[in-house]
Design an enzyme around this catalytic site. Structure first.
Site, PDB file in Angstrom:
ATOM      1  N   ASN A  64      -0.481  10.716   9.027  1.00  0.00           N
ATOM      2  CA  ASN A  64      -1.413  10.144   9.627  1.00  0.00           C
ATOM      3  C   ASN A  64      -2.694  11.316   9.790  1.00  0.00           C
ATOM      4  OD1 ASN A  64      -1.166   7.313   9.933  1.00  0.00           O
ATOM      5  ND2 ASN A  64       0.602   8.077  10.872  1.00  0.00           N
ATOM      6  N   THR A 122      -8.126  13.381   3.814  1.00  0.00           N
ATOM      7  CA  THR A 122      -8.983  14.479   3.521  1.00  0.00           C
ATOM      8  C   THR A 122      -8.129  15.474   2.983  1.00  0.00           C
ATOM      9  OG1 THR A 122      -8.617  15.165   5.825  1.00  0.00           O
ATOM     10  CG2 THR A 122     -10.478  14.523   5.474  1.00  0.00           C
ATOM     11  N   GLU A 148       6.802   4.669   7.315  1.00  0.00           N
ATOM     12  CA  GLU A 148       7.081   6.051   6.955  1.00  0.00           C
ATOM     13  C   GLU A 148       6.964   6.955   8.163  1.00  0.00           C
ATOM     14  OE1 GLU A 148       4.220   7.594   4.168  1.00  0.00           O
ATOM     15  OE2 GLU A 148       4.119   5.558   2.974  1.00  0.00           O
ATOM     16  N   LYS A 152       4.385  -6.645   4.169  1.00  0.00           N
ATOM     17  CA  LYS A 152       4.020  -5.334   3.790  1.00  0.00           C
ATOM     18  C   LYS A 152       3.392  -4.728   5.170  1.00  0.00           C
ATOM     19  CE  LYS A 152       0.520  -3.481   3.025  1.00  0.00           C
ATOM     20  NZ  LYS A 152      -0.507  -2.973   4.006  1.00  0.00           N
ATOM     21  N   THR A 185      -2.333  -2.229   7.713  1.00  0.00           N
ATOM     22  CA  THR A 185      -2.422  -3.611   8.035  1.00  0.00           C
ATOM     23  C   THR A 185      -0.937  -4.256   7.528  1.00  0.00           C
ATOM     24  OG1 THR A 185      -4.387  -3.955   7.224  1.00  0.00           O
ATOM     25  CG2 THR A 185      -3.071  -5.933   6.746  1.00  0.00           C
ATOM     26  N   THR A 244       1.031  -1.162   0.145  1.00  0.00           N
ATOM     27  CA  THR A 244       0.018  -0.019   0.015  1.00  0.00           C
ATOM     28  C   THR A 244       0.736   1.233  -0.069  1.00  0.00           C
ATOM     29  OG1 THR A 244      -0.291  -0.078   2.361  1.00  0.00           O
ATOM     30  CG2 THR A 244      -2.104  -1.222   0.995  1.00  0.00           C
TER      31      THR A 244
END
Lengths: 397, 397
Positions: A392, A397, A269, A175, A186, A149
């Protein structure tokens, strides 16, 4: 690692582009076993389980640990999607079973990505069909890329171990972007081996291997609704028979998981430091783990790691908050080779600048000696950085 | 609030400048009771307790809940300072007792500030002497300022309640910068009242009052080594006699603590949103609290709050991680008046923009209905922002 190493006798792999990820790229992967393979898996402990987790748990049980394949999509987690989500997950498994010529109920399913949106089943169906037509023994790298992802790179590990003088291959990918990426990030892990091992023994090996590896890392302490680790054994290679063989196999599997878990943390990240929390001298294994986990997840410790600030009071504070009957006046603390605290107070020769220099290393250890017993453990932690907040807070948005 | 309200019959207060804080200003406060006052206190649950916490716990027990005063310094926590720290804390108490003409052992002591450094006892001693000479009935504001560390403003609350038709005053102050400031941001709270109440009843009232207030707020989940809340009752006003009086007194004390706890959260550095986590329909009180606390401390929820992102999957995920046997398919979620989730899936009429607008409010509620029973609770949470990381990563070094 050359392409030749990324194979495992008895398995073929595929990655397909289904348009499930809005940014494009590989987003559907399939593992196919030539014959029914032994399978063991561990799933999220979260009470809110995504549809693919529930469906795979049931399928694995019904198949008594013998399966033919796994289908995984990225870009959509199929979580919090109600009865429709369950039907979609079952349909994915059926479509994949058909695509690899396996019987119904012989395929596990996993998903990762956005929460609360229904799977685009037309695209998923087309991608499964495409993957079924492009299964290759050398396809593992494509599979590993398809499950990503927000990961910055595929995370693959490979080991060859010897069981009774014969080589056994272990090949895995993971991952998760360090579990700190958006949408609960996940963690998915898939491991294949050519070992000949019964489902029960494989299950024991998997449960032992994850304890000091996947169960001893934390980025933010949240557990996703979709977490899953599955291992498949084709039996095309050496048999694992008897306790000695099983111990050796478990050791190799643990080393593979450790490698993958480290890659997972380092690729997080917002992660700039991977820090081993090493607790020694604990009264019990449970006490050691509780202390290590509390230190690893304390926001004040994690921001101190981000700031390379040897603020040892925060570490002692986190130790004291672990709910364990520790003796504060016995605690020694060190950062790699630099002693910070001896007997619960600042070490007399403490040099803040040298301690801070250690904390600028990309990887180091916070060593906590409790002087209460002989139990010890190790837990991997990371920094809580501005990047973590940006990723995060600013997502979606 | 005018100065006249900030008094409480039977007490005098002082704030002094001792040079303990490197940035200067008031850094030592004293509360003096004219006669021995009933006292009840709650202390940090952290296993690593600062010297003043240990000394005050012992003093309160030895004095059987009857004390003459409290001395508090800011700028140095006297924590992790070994045997010398204990001796210094006891000496602070003795010096303060002498300064207010009280007997030895009749004064509690509290400290907040840097960890692991010895108290500058020459400065502390001079400041206690100075405070003893400047005790005033109107001195509460100076006291409230003297206990501040990184707090942006003093946090004071006042209530007048009626017990048996007579007025009873409750006056309190708190510090802590929302528990998110550097150095573990000790929470200190001091409350005085003119009620006539026995130490045992005061203890019961305090323990009930902190449960839904101070024990139901979290900024980062870390508990300081120095936390302390103490209440003193002079008996100069109306007596609290019997169950009805005690219930009324407890109610007033709870309202005062709620006011102070809200001020504490709102003054947290890096805090832009104070969010009430309201859990209803839980199977038990313990389940309600576990769910509320987990949601309130989840980094992924807190970064979503910072980003005003109505990412309800993260909230459901945190609910599922609470270790409580919830039923995911029954959960309803709302942000104030906007329904996000009904029966575990996205509400059909969900409008992300309207939901995000709610999250731009400085204060709002995340409402979680579990549909499993009748238990309910409320917990205060806040955002995990860039400012939090800056304050805590960049501190000290």
């Amino acid at each position: 690692m050359n392409g030749g190493e990324l194979t495992c006798a008895g398995f073929r792999f595929a990655g397909a582009c289904g348009g499930i990820k809005k940014k494009g790229g590989l987003d559907l992967g399939v593992i196919a076993a030539d014959e029914a393979a032994s399978c063991a898996a561990v799933f999220t402990q979260n009470r809110v389980k995504a549809a693919p987790v529930r469906v795979s748990q049931a399928a694995l049980k019904a198949a008594r640990g013998r399966i033919r394949g796994i289908v995984v999509n990225s870009g959509n987690a199929n979580a919090c999607t109600g009865p429709r989500g369950d039907a979609d997950a079952r349909r994915m498994a059926r479509l994949a079973a058909a695509a690899i010529d396996g019987p119904a109920g012989s395929v596990l399913v996993a998903s990762t990505g956005v929460i609360g949106e229904a799977l685009p089943m037309d695209r998923v169906e087309a991608a499964i069909r495409s993957a079924g037509l492009s299964l290759y023994e050398e396809g593992f790298a494509a599979f590993a890329e398809a499950i990503m992802t927000t990961d910055r790179r595929p995370k693959i590990a490979h080991r060859t171990i010897r069981i009774g003088r014969r080589p056994v291959s272990l090949l895995g990918c993971t991952k998760g972007a360090g579990m700190i990426a958006p949408n609960m990030a996940t963690t998915l892990t898939f491991i294949v081996t050519d070992a000949g091992i019964a489902p029960g023994d494989l299950d024991r090996a998997v449960r032992r291997a994850v304890e000091p590896t996947y169960n001893a890392i934390a980025v933010d302490g949240d557990t996703s609704t979709n977490d899953m680790l599955a291992a498949l054994a084709s039996g095309a290679g050496a048999p694992v028979a008897g306790a000695t063989d099983l111990a050796r196999f478990t050791e190799g599997l643990t080393a593979l998981c450790d490698d993958l878990a480290h890659q997972l943390m380092a690729d997080g990240e917002g992660v700039h430091h991977v820090v081993a929390i090493e607790v020694t001298g604990a009264a019990s294994d449970a006490a050691a783990r509780a202390v290590a986990r509390r230190v690893a997840t304390s926001p004040l410790v994690k921001t101190a790691i981000a700031g390379a600030d040897p603020n040892w009071g925060r570490i002692l504070c986190a130790v004291g908050n672990a709910g364990v009957a520790i003796r504060p006046d016995r605690i020694d603390l060190a950062l790699d080779e630099i002693t910070l605290v001896r007997g619960g107070v600042a070490a007399p020769d403490l040099d803040d600048k040298r301690a801070s220099a250690v904390m600028h290393r990309p990887a180091y250890a916070i060593r906590i000696e409790l002087h209460q017993g002989k139990a010890r453990t190790r837990f991997l932690a990371c920094d809580l950085s501005h990047d973590y907040v940006s990723i995060n807070a600013d997502y979606r948005t």
